[in-house]
Every structure is written in C-alpha cells, then in structure tokens.
Design an enzyme around this catalytic site. Structure first.
Site, PDB file in Angstrom:
ATOM      1  N   ASP A 207      42.138  32.784  36.529  1.00 38.48           N
ATOM      2  CA  ASP A 207      43.138  33.334  37.878  1.00 38.48           C
ATOM      3  C   ASP A 207      43.668  32.194  38.527  1.00 38.48           C
ATOM      4  O   ASP A 207      43.996  32.294  39.712  1.00 38.48           O
ATOM      5  CB  ASP A 207      41.922  33.899  38.804  1.00 38.48           C
ATOM      6  CG  ASP A 207      40.990  34.887  38.229  1.00 38.48           C
ATOM      7  OD1 ASP A 207      39.869  35.042  39.059  1.00 38.48           O
ATOM      8  OD2 ASP A 207      41.206  35.491  37.356  1.00 38.48           O
TER       9      ASP A 207
ATOM     10  N   GLU B 192      44.794  44.998  37.397  1.00 42.49           N
ATOM     11  CA  GLU B 192      44.297  43.971  38.581  1.00 42.49           C
ATOM     12  C   GLU B 192      45.451  42.867  38.462  1.00 42.49           C
ATOM     13  O   GLU B 192      46.372  43.073  37.614  1.00 42.49           O
ATOM     14  CB  GLU B 192      43.064  43.539  38.368  1.00 42.49           C
ATOM     15  CG  GLU B 192      42.623  42.488  36.980  1.00 42.49           C
ATOM     16  CD  GLU B 192      41.377  42.404  36.652  1.00 42.49           C
ATOM     17  OE1 GLU B 192      40.528  42.915  37.320  1.00 42.49           O
ATOM     18  OE2 GLU B 192      40.906  41.661  35.835  1.00 42.49           O
TER      19      GLU B 192
END
Length: 929
Positions: free
Chosen positions: A641, A811
C-alpha cells in the site's frame, strides 16, 4: 500551482525606474546586493573604455575572432543598469556610445568587424546578434528611430547575404550552428517592433535550419529528452562546429525560441525549452547555481566534487539566470526564482572581485579566483563584458506585476513604487535575508485598493516558517510555492515573513558542503584555522542541521557572512585533541577568495572522512556497484500500500508493514533523492502515539500543509459500527515524524454507504480545497476536509458523505488531475490473490460521474502477481509520471509477502493512460533538482 494575493505602501523618494514592462516604476536596493550592483555599475559599466569596443567595427580586419560581441554585451548591461539607476551621466555615456556605434554601419547595412571574404563564418553572425540586441534595447530605452532603422538594415543585409552566398545559417559558425542561430532572438524582437512579415519568415527559416538533420535540432532533441551533455558525439576538436554541448550558445538559442513560440502561439517551443532547463537543473547545475566545464555541459552536477578545469564560466552563469527569469515570466513557476536566487547569491556574486575592478571568467568550487584572459587583442573578455547584465537583472525581477498581482520574488533591502490599477503603491522591505529568514514588507498605497500579492516561499524555508499579515498568521501554504494574498490594502499594512532558514550539511560522493538557505559556504585559507583541503566530519543532527551562528562581517573582514562550523578534522581518533570537535570558520561562497590573491585557497566540498565502523561492510567479492536503476523491489522487506509523495525536492514512500494484522502496529518511511537510492526511516508512526490502535495499521496518506505534515491512517479493521477504529490522523513537524495522533479517536469511525473506513487518499484540488476519498468493501466515499485538515465539514448541500463508487471498484482509491480532467484510480480483485490490479476512470469533476476506462496494471506471469494498491508521483518533466505499487513475488503464496515497486506510467495523446509495463529493473535515477 495555486497562487495567493496582497498589498503595499507609498511615500519614498526613489530614482525613476527608466523603463519597465513589469509595472515597477521605481526601485532601489540596499544592503550587500545593492552595494554589489552599484559597484558593478560604477567600476565595470561606467568605467569601460567604450571607444576600444567600437574600434574593431571601424576597421573590419577580422576573420576568426569574436571582438564584435563585446560592444553589444556592454551596451545591454549599460541600458539595463540605467533602467535601474536613471543616472543621467550613464545615459549620456549610452547615447554617445550608440551614436558612435551606428556610425560604423556600412552602406550595405553591415555592422561587424569581419573582412568581406570572411563574413558569415566563425563568429561573424554571433557578433551581429549582439549588435542587433544592443541597438534594439537602445531603441526601447530612447525611442530613437535611427537605432531601429539600423537594426532593420543590419538584418536585411544578413538575409540578402545568406541568399546571395547560398549559406545555410544553421551550418555556419560554431557549435552545430548554435552561435549563428542565436540571432533568432533579435530577429523576433525586430518583427514585434515593425510587424514586417519578412522578419517572421526569417525567424521561421532559422528554426527550420536548427531542426534539419546535421544541425543542433534543439526542439526535437529536447522533446526526446536527450540530455544536454549528449546532444552530439564527443568532438574531435573542442572549439569547433562539431561540439553540440556548448552551454552558453545553446541557452541563447532557447531564449529566441521562447520569444518565437509566443509570436506563433506554438506551445511546443516553450515545452522544449522547459524540458531542456529541467535537464540542465537535474544534471548540470551545481550547488552554487552554475555549471559547465570548458563552457560545455558535461553531467557536471554529479561530478561537482571533482576538481575540474574551467568551470562556471560567468557567461554561462548569467545566461542561466536570464533563461530562468524568462521562463518565470512565461509560467510564474517559483522554481525558476529559487534557481535564480541560488545563482545570484553564489555563482554571480562570486564572479566579481570585491573592489569591482574585474569579473572572473571562471569561478570554481575550490582553488583561487583570478582574472580571465584578455581576448582578441583587446583589454576585455567575454565575461567582463557580459557579467554586468546579471547584476542589472536583479532589480528587474525582484518585484513583478502580473494579472493584477504583485509578485515578491527576491528578499532584499529595497524600496519600490508599483503602478497598479491607476494607483501608486510604495513598498519598503527590511531584511537581513539570507543571514536569517526574517523579512518585513511595508505597504503604502496612495489610496486603498484591492489587489493580490504573491509571496514566494523558497524551497529552502525551514520547518517552522511563518507568514503574517498585520500580525495575523496565514495558513495553507507550501515551500517552493507562492502564498496568494488578495484583499483591500491600506497605508500601514505589513507582511511579515520568517522563513526559519537552517544551516545544513549536503553530502555528495564522500564529500560534504555547508548551506544556509540559498547560500553556499566555503573554507578560506585567510581564516588561518587549518588546511582547507583537510578531510573532516561536519557535526550535524540526523536531519543534517548544523548548529552554527551566522554573522554579517562585511564591514570588518574580507567576508560578507561568516560562521563557525563544528567539525572533527583529519583521520586520527586515538589522540583526544584530534578527535575533539573544533569550530572552523566558513564564509559565504561569494566572499571566498574574493581578493584574487595567488597565495590563498578556498574550498566548498570538504572531503568526508570515511568511518568504516559506521559504514556497511562488504566482502571484496560483494562490493556493490553504483546503481543506475532502482530495481524492483526498490527496497527490501515486506511492504504494501505505498503512499508516494514529494516533500522538499525529495521522494518519500510511506508503506504498510505487510505483516499479520495483529503485528501491524507501526509504519516505516523511505526517502530518496533520485528514486534509486533509498534511506529507511523506521517507525515514523507507531502504537505508542495512537492510544486507540489495536491492530491493522494500514494504507497511509501523507500531505504537507500549514507548515506541518499530516499522516492519515486506517486502524483496527472494523467490521461494524460498534467497534472502535477507522481512519485517524497524526501530525508531525518533519516528514520522518514522530507522528502523533491529534484526535485521540478516529476521524471517520463509522461504516457509511457500505464503505469500510480504510484506504484513505487526500486530494488537493486547484482551488485549494482538500478532499478525502476512502473506502473498502467495494464502496468509495468522498468527504470535504476542514481547513484544519483534522476535521470533515459539510458539502454545500449539507451532506457529509458522498458515494462516488465507479464500476468494479474494490479499494485503494487515488485521484490525479491532469489537463483539467480528474483521473480516479483504484484497486480491484482480491488483495492477497494473483489478480489484484489497478483500474481507472475519468470525470470532469472530483465528484464524478466517473467513466471507467479499464485496467492499467495487472499481473505479469513472467514478472510478478497481485500488482495493486498504488500511488502516483510526478517527476520534473511536464509528463514524467511514476506508479508506485506493491506486488507478490512469483511463486510466493503468502498473502502478506508483498514488496514495493516502481515503474514509469505514460499518457497517450488522447489523454488515456497506457498500460503499465511491470519490470524487474525499475526506473532510471531522476532528481527533483
């Protein structure tokens, strides 16, 4: 870049600013810079033996040299100096010089010093360029029509001569024709003054010659990102046609291209110049703001610690400043003013002897300064003639007026009067900058009026910089930008700035240098405190900050600014007296060696003593090679991420620690100057500073605003609204933290519109408004951030959350704005599976509706799987984009085994994003400076 706005004050008697296109009617600069400007005008401009400069034009006996440039350069410096001083004595010198010079024009229109049979060869057209520029500038100053007519005759004769002799201008002279083709600039000016089509046709013909095969191809090669040091093969003969790296002549051509691009409304010309300047900045400009060796580009930035013959020619220094100023006028990009300021304080000021009697030809980063050669059988050289133009450029650019806004570009003790909106606005600036960062600007308009100020915030401002208006602190501004202040101004208003300048150590190739704001410092043998070439370790904190006190010593010593720097000298640590910290004197680079004595020596880059007990150890067989590419992954460890951002001209990546959820209780950061070499900063955010964190510290989003760094994070992986968790925010004073939770609870702690509160991304729109996109479980919301950036506020319709979920969203949202379009990006698929990927959509509004365009990043069965949860960073070039993402190594089925990688991302001509090619090699080194 967003800009902001403000006001000023009147009532000071100043010399009339003789001519300006900037709206600045009068300006007077005091302090060190003002003294240097005045000394240059008195000792270098007014004291010049002008008849000697005109003499070659009367006799025309030359066939190879460049005497004909000296008069034009001097005249340009003299007219610019007069615009600043309005000195009647100087004006008379200029008028007499112009009159005498125009008398040398031949019946056919020729102005030059070459014999008939040698015209159009060597430096002849280059000299005609300077003659044209000088007479055009004289015409603008005095409106003497004879000067304009003389330029018309000169250029008409050149056009005719090129045709009659069948000479291709781009194949004439030196350096792939760049010297000759630089006459493009005055040709464009002449067209603008006369509106006669033949001059525009001639300008187009010059550019056509530049772009043909075998010529410099300055546009094509710039747009192809060919570095300036590789524009042609290494020449067999340096000073010849076949050397395409000549710095001064290249930049001179680009000056003309900027002007022609405006006339033709051709944006590619400006783009080519900007890309070239970006490359010069990345690969050539050294710590003192100049570059080139033997007057040519040579990848000098990375080689600047190596003693090098003939570096930093003053003609290169001035032309770099002029090109930065020109691009600033076109773009208002503060980066160009940062570079102008750096060069002004260091390379330019270092070029002039303290008494003003000489301007050096070269100003190396170590050694001694000395007079340049007398050139072409005359008592002058190119840099003595050209250098005064750099000093005269300072008052011209210090304040500028654009679009009902006053730009404050340089921080100098100064008084100025600005004409704006049929009003006179007096400005009075008091400061010791850059000795310290404190500035006060008093504003006194003749009558109350509303307009904008653009206050430049230097990229070297410290961590605690502040700007106040009438004592009220301003917010929402960033280093390396302008603070826009728009309001009604009245007499007595004050803008107060404190840029909190820090003394820092810069490391490069096992050497170290000391800087303070824009200033570079040097050891100087005149301090008599040791060998300036001795190796040392400069003492600083982990962020490179040195504890040193600066002093203004201009009246009492050879140096303008001095400081004592704590250092451990030499290579012996056994004897206590040798390993003790000593305070060693440094002075500003401009003052180092400024007496030009043959017995002295100064040095900027200090050899850094190697300490192997604190260096990585390698077996001889494992010695690392210098990396040319980042490789993928870009750093070791399991990280996912990644949030990639740019702070202070440095790349930063904030990733999730890819561990089991219960162990995800901290986050590290990584920083790099070049995307290749990364430094780890452990635990910038951890459980000790988040009282409500239990597990699953995820997916950071980090921004710089309000003089602080805001770190948004997801925590605790909540599954319902009874659990405590969601999106939090922590704040720190530096990008390495420590970041501390400021709310003591989540900022967003509930599931709204089906979106799990995770994977936040904070986006700043062009109007300055911040939004947060967030959400898991296949839903994405947008919220509007409050001005404090630790709260959310209602939209205009009263709602707090708006769902903006695009097709197939899962997401990891990310927002990018380019050319007025909003590119909404996200991850889809299972985060721990092989099909995890990145897709995007486009809209005309940050709220959508978003039209899905397709996937751009997905697994490559030959490289890696599960590529997703990305971010985007932009390099220096206009369309230089990088995608930073995580992926799974081939054959590894552990969902937590994710690594951080980087690859290039490109846009097609229609604005769509091209599929990203995953690589194992990563990207080439790319600096932001």
């Amino acid at each position: 870049m967003k800009v902001i706005k403000w006001m000023l004050t009147l009532g000071i008697l100043l010399p009339t600013y003789a001519f300006s296109q900037s709206g600045i009617e009068r300006i007077k600069i005091d302090g060190f810079i003002g003294e240097r400007i005045n000394t240059c005008i008195e000792k270098r401009v007014k004291a010049q033996n002008v008849p000697e400069l005109i003499h070659p034009f009367r006799h025309m006996t030359e066939g190879g040299w460049w005497q004909s440039e000296f008069f034009g350069k001097w005249m340009l410096g003299a007219t610019a100096s007069y615009r600043y001083t309005a000195d009647p004595e100087l004006l008379q010198i200029i008028k007499d010089a112009a009159s005498d010079f125009m008398e040398t024009q031949q019946l056919d229109g020729y102005i030059g010093n070459y014999k008939q049979e040698d015209r159009l060869t060597n430096w002849d057209i280059w000299g005609r360029k300077y003659s044209s520029l000088a007479l055009l500038e004289y015409y603008r100053l005095t409106k003497d029509g004879k000067a304009l007519k003389a330029v018309e005759r000169l250029i008409d004769h050149l056009i005719k001569e090129l045709e009659e002799r069948n000479v291709n201008i781009a194949a004439s002279g030196f350096y792939y024709g760049m010297a000759s083709c630089s006459i493009l600039e005055p040709v464009v000016y002449l067209y603008k003054e006369t509106n006669k089509p033949r001059y525009l046709d001639f300008a187009k013909m010059i550019v056509g010659g530049i772009e043909q095969a075998g010529s410099s191809q300055l546009i094509t090669k710039a747009l192809q990102d060919i570095p300036v040091s590789h524009r042609s093969p290494f020449p067999n003969q340096w000073w010849s046609f076949e050397n395409g790296q000549k710095a001064y002549e290249m930049m001179s051509c680009y000056e003309g291209l900027v002007e022609l691009g405006k006339v033709l409304n051709e944006p590619l010309y400006l783009e080519a110049v900007q890309k070239t300047v970006d490359n010069i900045l990345q690969e050539e400009i050294n710590i003192a703001g100049s570059g080139a060796a033997f007057e040519c580009w040579y990848e000098g930035k990375k080689k600047q610690t190596i003693p090098t013959y003939h570096t930093m020619e003053t003609c290169v220094t001035f032309t770099w400043m002029q090109l930065c100023a020109r691009l600033w006028r076109e773009t208002a990009n503060p980066m160009y003013m940062d570079e102008f300021e750096r060069t002004m304080y260091n390379a330019l000021m270092a070029s002039m002897k303290r008494d003003g009697s000489q301007i050096s030809k070269y100003s190396p980063l170590e050694g001694r300064r000395q007079p340049g050669e007398e050139q072409c059988g005359m008592h002058i050289n190119c840099c003595n003639a050209n250098g005064p133009r750099g000093f005269a450029l300072i008052p011209d650019i210090a304040y500028q007026v654009k679009d009902n806004q006053i730009y404050v570009n340089l921080y100098l003790n100064s008084d100025a009067v600005v004409a704006l909106n049929k009003n006179k606005i007096a400005l009075h600036m008091q400061t010791q900058y850059p000795l310290d960062g404190k500035i006060e600007l008093a504003i006194n308009p003749q009558k109350e009026t509303t307009f904008g100020f653009e206050i430049r915030i230097p990229s070297w401002a410290g961590r605690n910089f502040r700007i106040l208006v009438n004592g009220e602190q301003q917010r929402y501004f960033h280093k390396g930008s302008y603070l826009s202040l728009y309001r009604k101004w009245m007499k007595g208003d004050r803008i107060t700035m404190d840029f909190d300048l820090e003394t820092r150590v810069v490391h490069h190739e096992h050497s170290q240098a000391v800087t303070h704001g824009p200033l570079v410092f040097a050891r100087d043998s005149r301090f008599n405190d040791g060998d300036v070439d001795e190796c040392a370790v400069i003492q600083c904190d982990r962020e490179g900050v040195v504890q040193a006190t600066l002093k203004n010593t201009f009246e009492s010593s050879f140096a303008w600014i001095t400081m004592e720097v704590p250092m451990i000298l030499g290579t012996d640590l056994e004897n206590p007296e040798n390993k003790a910290v000593r305070m060693i004197h440094f002075c500003d680079f401009a003052s180092s060696g400024n007496d030009w004595a043959t017995t002295g020596r100064y040095r900027v880059w200090i050899p850094e003593t190697l300490h192997v007990m604190s260096e990585p150890f390698y077996k001889y067989s494992e010695l690392p090679n210098k990396k040319e590419k980042s490789g993928n992954p870009i750093f070791s460890g399991w990280y996912a991420d990644p949030e990639a951002v740019v702070f202070d001209n440095k790349y930063w990546i904030y990733p999730t620690s890819s561990l089991p959820f219960e162990q995800q209780l901290y986050m590290d950061a990584f920083s790099s100057e070049d995307l290749v070499n990364w430094e780890k900063h452990p635990k910038v955010l951890s459980i000790e500073n988040i009282s409500w964190l239990r597990k699953a510290l995820w997916a950071p989003a980090v921004i710089e605003a309000n003089g602080k760094y805001y770190f948004y994070f997801g925590a605790n992986d909540i599954k319902n609204n009874e659990e405590i968790g969601g999106i939090g925010v922590a704040v720190a004073d530096t990008p390495i933290g420590p970041f501390k939770d400021v709310l003591g609870k989540p900022l967003i702690g509930k599931i709204v519109n089906g979106a799990q509160p995770i994977d936040q991304f904070v986006f700043k729109d062009d109007d300055g408004q911040y939004y947060m996109y967030y959400g898991g479980w296949g839903h994405c919301n947008i919220v509007k951030m409050g001005t404090d950036l630790i709260s959310i506020v209602p939209f205009e319709d009263g709602s707090m959350y708006k769902e903006v979920t695009p097709e197939n969203y899962v997401e990891g949202p990310f927002m990018l704005k380019r050319n007025g379009k909003y590119y909404f990006m996200w991850s889809e698929g299972d985060w721990n599976g092989p099909d995890y990927s990145v897709a995007y959509a486009i809209a005309d509004s940050p709220f959508g509706p978003f039209r899905r365009m397709g996937q751009i990043l997905k697994q490559d069965k030959n490289i890696a799987t599960g590529a997703g949860h990305h971010s985007i960073i932009k390099g220096l070039d206009k369309d230089e984009w990088y995608i930073v993402y995580h992926r799974h190594p081939l054959g590894d089925t552990d969902g937590n085994h994710r690594v951080t990688c980087i690859d290039r991302m490109y846009f097609s001509q229609d604005g769509s994003i091209l599929p990203v090619e995953m690589t194992n090699t990563g990207v080439k080194a790319a600096s932001l400076r």
